[in-house]
Design a protein around this motif. Structure first.
Motif, PDB file in Angstrom:
ATOM      1  N   VAL A   1       0.882  -1.167   0.000  1.00 35.77           N
ATOM      2  CA  VAL A   1       0.000   0.000   0.000  1.00 35.77           C
ATOM      3  C   VAL A   1       0.917   1.214   0.000  1.00 35.77           C
ATOM      4  O   VAL A   1       1.619   1.479   0.978  1.00 35.77           O
ATOM      5  N   THR A   2       0.928   1.934  -1.116  1.00 39.09           N
ATOM      6  CA  THR A   2       1.848   3.055  -1.312  1.00 39.09           C
ATOM      7  C   THR A   2       1.060   4.346  -1.462  1.00 39.09           C
ATOM      8  O   THR A   2       0.086   4.402  -2.224  1.00 39.09           O
ATOM      9  N   ASP A   3       1.466   5.386  -0.733  1.00 35.39           N
ATOM     10  CA  ASP A   3       0.758   6.665  -0.818  1.00 35.39           C
ATOM     11  C   ASP A   3       1.724   7.802  -1.125  1.00 35.39           C
ATOM     12  O   ASP A   3       2.946   7.639  -1.059  1.00 35.39           O
ATOM     13  N   THR A   4       1.165   8.944  -1.468  1.00 40.79           N
ATOM     14  CA  THR A   4       1.948  10.153  -1.736  1.00 40.79           C
ATOM     15  C   THR A   4       1.729  11.168  -0.621  1.00 40.79           C
ATOM     16  O   THR A   4       1.684  12.373  -0.863  1.00 40.79           O
ATOM     17  N   GLY A   5       1.587  10.659   0.591  1.00 38.21           N
ATOM     18  CA  GLY A   5       1.273  11.502   1.739  1.00 38.21           C
ATOM     19  C   GLY A   5       2.483  12.152   2.376  1.00 38.21           C
ATOM     20  O   GLY A   5       3.527  12.337   1.747  1.00 38.21           O
ATOM     21  N   ILE A   6       2.352  12.447   3.669  1.00 37.67           N
ATOM     22  CA  ILE A   6       3.356  13.257   4.366  1.00 37.67           C
ATOM     23  C   ILE A   6       4.622  12.486   4.701  1.00 37.67           C
ATOM     24  O   ILE A   6       5.651  13.078   5.005  1.00 37.67           O
ATOM     25  N   GLY A   7       4.569  11.151   4.650  1.00 39.42           N
ATOM     26  CA  GLY A   7       5.747  10.364   4.973  1.00 39.42           C
ATOM     27  C   GLY A   7       6.065  10.397   6.457  1.00 39.42           C
ATOM     28  O   GLY A   7       5.345  10.987   7.264  1.00 39.42           O
ATOM     29  N   MET A   8       7.166   9.752   6.834  1.00 35.16           N
ATOM     30  CA  MET A   8       7.563   9.741   8.241  1.00 35.16           C
ATOM     31  C   MET A   8       9.066   9.556   8.365  1.00 35.16           C
ATOM     32  O   MET A   8       9.740   9.097   7.436  1.00 35.16           O
ATOM     33  N   SER A   9       9.573   9.909   9.534  1.00 32.29           N
ATOM     34  CA  SER A   9      11.008   9.831   9.794  1.00 32.29           C
ATOM     35  C   SER A   9      11.404   8.418  10.197  1.00 32.29           C
ATOM     36  O   SER A   9      10.554   7.570  10.495  1.00 32.29           O
ATOM     37  N   SER A  10      12.708   8.162  10.249  1.00 38.28           N
ATOM     38  CA  SER A  10      13.196   6.847  10.668  1.00 38.28           C
ATOM     39  C   SER A  10      12.817   6.566  12.116  1.00 38.28           C
ATOM     40  O   SER A  10      12.532   5.418  12.483  1.00 38.28           O
ATOM     41  N   GLU A  11      12.801   7.612  12.942  1.00 41.94           N
ATOM     42  CA  GLU A  11      12.410   7.429  14.341  1.00 41.94           C
ATOM     43  C   GLU A  11      10.944   7.008  14.447  1.00 41.94           C
ATOM     44  O   GLU A  11      10.587   6.132  15.243  1.00 41.94           O
ATOM     45  N   GLU A  12      10.106   7.618  13.636  1.00 42.44           N
ATOM     46  CA  GLU A  12       8.686   7.259  13.647  1.00 42.44           C
ATOM     47  C   GLU A  12       8.474   5.838  13.141  1.00 42.44           C
ATOM     48  O   GLU A  12       7.623   5.106  13.655  1.00 42.44           O
ATOM     49  N   MET A  13       9.241   5.434  12.144  1.00 42.15           N
ATOM     50  CA  MET A  13       9.091   4.082  11.606  1.00 42.15           C
ATOM     51  C   MET A  13       9.467   3.017  12.634  1.00 42.15           C
ATOM     52  O   MET A  13       8.910   1.919  12.634  1.00 42.15           O
ATOM     53  N   GLU A  14      10.402   3.332  13.518  1.00 39.67           N
ATOM     54  CA  GLU A  14      10.799   2.378  14.549  1.00 39.67           C
ATOM     55  C   GLU A  14       9.683   2.139  15.559  1.00 39.67           C
ATOM     56  O   GLU A  14       9.619   1.088  16.192  1.00 39.67           O
ATOM     57  N   GLU A  15       8.792   3.121  15.711  1.00 36.83           N
ATOM     58  CA  GLU A  15       7.733   3.028  16.714  1.00 36.83           C
ATOM     59  C   GLU A  15       6.397   2.571  16.139  1.00 36.83           C
ATOM     60  O   GLU A  15       5.492   2.216  16.886  1.00 36.83           O
ATOM     61  N   ILE A  16       6.268   2.558  14.814  1.00 37.06           N
ATOM     62  CA  ILE A  16       4.954   2.469  14.189  1.00 37.06           C
ATOM     63  C   ILE A  16       4.227   1.159  14.466  1.00 37.06           C
ATOM     64  O   ILE A  16       2.997   1.119  14.523  1.00 37.06           O
ATOM     65  N   PHE A  17       4.940   0.050  14.666  1.00 39.73           N
ATOM     66  CA  PHE A  17       4.277  -1.231  14.875  1.00 39.73           C
ATOM     67  C   PHE A  17       4.120  -1.599  16.348  1.00 39.73           C
ATOM     68  O   PHE A  17       3.653  -2.684  16.667  1.00 39.73           O
ATOM     69  N   LYS A  18       4.518  -0.688  17.239  1.00 44.38           N
ATOM     70  CA  LYS A  18       4.356  -0.966  18.659  1.00 44.38           C
ATOM     71  C   LYS A  18       2.905  -0.735  19.065  1.00 44.38           C
ATOM     72  O   LYS A  18       2.273   0.213  18.606  1.00 44.38           O
TER      73      LYS A  18
END
Length: 323
Positions: A86-103
């Motif tokens: 699922v790919t979007d053209t939205g705001i994206g996120m930082s590497s720090e946010e990606m580390e937390e996203i599945f918690k």
């Protein structure tokens, strides 16, 4: 379970059609022709994951597009490894946010009232579902450049499997005309359960709040109620207590808790509030089917025989008993 993959993907696109239209963005489906149409697996779990990912993409995409795609990664032995994105053209996120996203999303207290909802719980459930299907889930993103969620499943290719007209009619006759109430503040969850029940020729009413649920409950005689636990305002246990006061003593309606919580002490609280059993979200087709078949005939308050059903929750089976 055999299912039509194209139909499952089309269901996801159809579910969010109005949402993307309102935001003025585009939702695309890109299907790899090398992926078989009929595969083995759980279409409900697959759609639950895709629904969560697409829903999040819509929230954070104000312009451009969202694309759902699949591709065949490998075919070891008689199995297939399929990747979905699922790919979007939205705001994206930082590497720090990606580390937390599945918690998992953590509540500040132990109450069941929820004033705000976050995406963390949904993505944590997504990861559990994917792992239960023998796959992996990941994310690629950069701030301001959009996000790509991907996951894999391991499955098998199947020939077209459609029930005979006699089988379909027999199943429909068993439940034709029975009325079910689905109570959940989340429209996607209500839609999923309603979809699971449509082929059983039942009449499904939906309620998004405790007040709405109680209004419907006073007006109709339901054969079964699916009750979300955590809702704004009245929670599922409060609504159940109110329903038990409304109903006539010899017309007890089975009420099934829908919850992400499955700890023994929590289930005891559900039962003490007047519920009959609980299903751990997300609800699968088999789980809802067996509960319906068992509980439609379990509405007598003094019934002593125990009915057995099988509930599929995040890939695990557990026996369910209704006293």
């Amino acid at each position: 379970m055999p299912f039509n993959l194209l139909e499952a993907l089309s269901d996801v696109v159809s579910l969010f059609y109005n949402d993307v239209q309102r935001k003025g963005i585009e939702l695309r489906l890109k299907n790899d022709r090398s992926v078989p149409v009929w595969i083995a697996g759980d279409p409900v779990r697959l759609k639950q994951v895709l629904n969560n990912l697409v829903n999040n993409a819509i929230k954070f995409t104000d312009q451009g597009q969202i694309e759902i795609s699949n591709r065949l990664l490998d075919s070891p032995d008689e199995h297939l490894i399929i990747e979905f994105s699922v790919t979007d053209t939205g705001i994206g996120m930082s590497s720090e946010e990606m580390e937390e996203i599945f918690k998992p999303f953590k509540q500040l207290d132990n109450t069941y009232e929820r004033l705000n909802s976050g995406t963390g719980l949904g993505l944590a459930i997504c990861r559990k579902l994917i792992e239960a299907m023998g796959g992996k889930i990941g994310i690629e993103s950069h701030p301001g450049e959009g996000t790509r969620f991907w996951f894999t499943i391991t499955t098998q290719a199947l020939h077209s499997v459609e029930p005979t007209s006699e089988e379909t009619e027999h199943q429909a006759d068993a439940h034709r005309g029975k009325q079910i109430l689905v109570v959940d503040d989340n429209a996607i969850n209500r839609k999923l359960i309603t979809t699971l029940l449509t082929d059983r020729q039942v009449v499904v009413d939906e309620a998004e709040s405790g007040e709405h649920a109680l209004t419907l409950f006073r007006q109709k005689r339901y054969s079964l109620v699916f009750m979300d636990i955590r809702m704004p305002g009245m929670n599922g246990m409060d609504i159940t207590r109110a329903m038990r006061k409304i109903e006539i003593e010899d017309q007890r309606t089975p009420i099934i808790a829908l919850t992400a919580h499955a700890m023994p002490q929590e289930i005891e609280q559900f039962l003490a509030a007047g519920m009959d059993e609980s299903i751990t979200k997300p609800v699968s087709e088999l789980g809802s089917r067996y509960f319906c078949e068992s509980l439609f005939w379990a509405s007598k308050p003094k019934q002593t025989a125990k009915l057995h059903a099988t509930v599929y929750a995040c890939g695990a089976r557990r026996p369910a008993y209704v006293a």
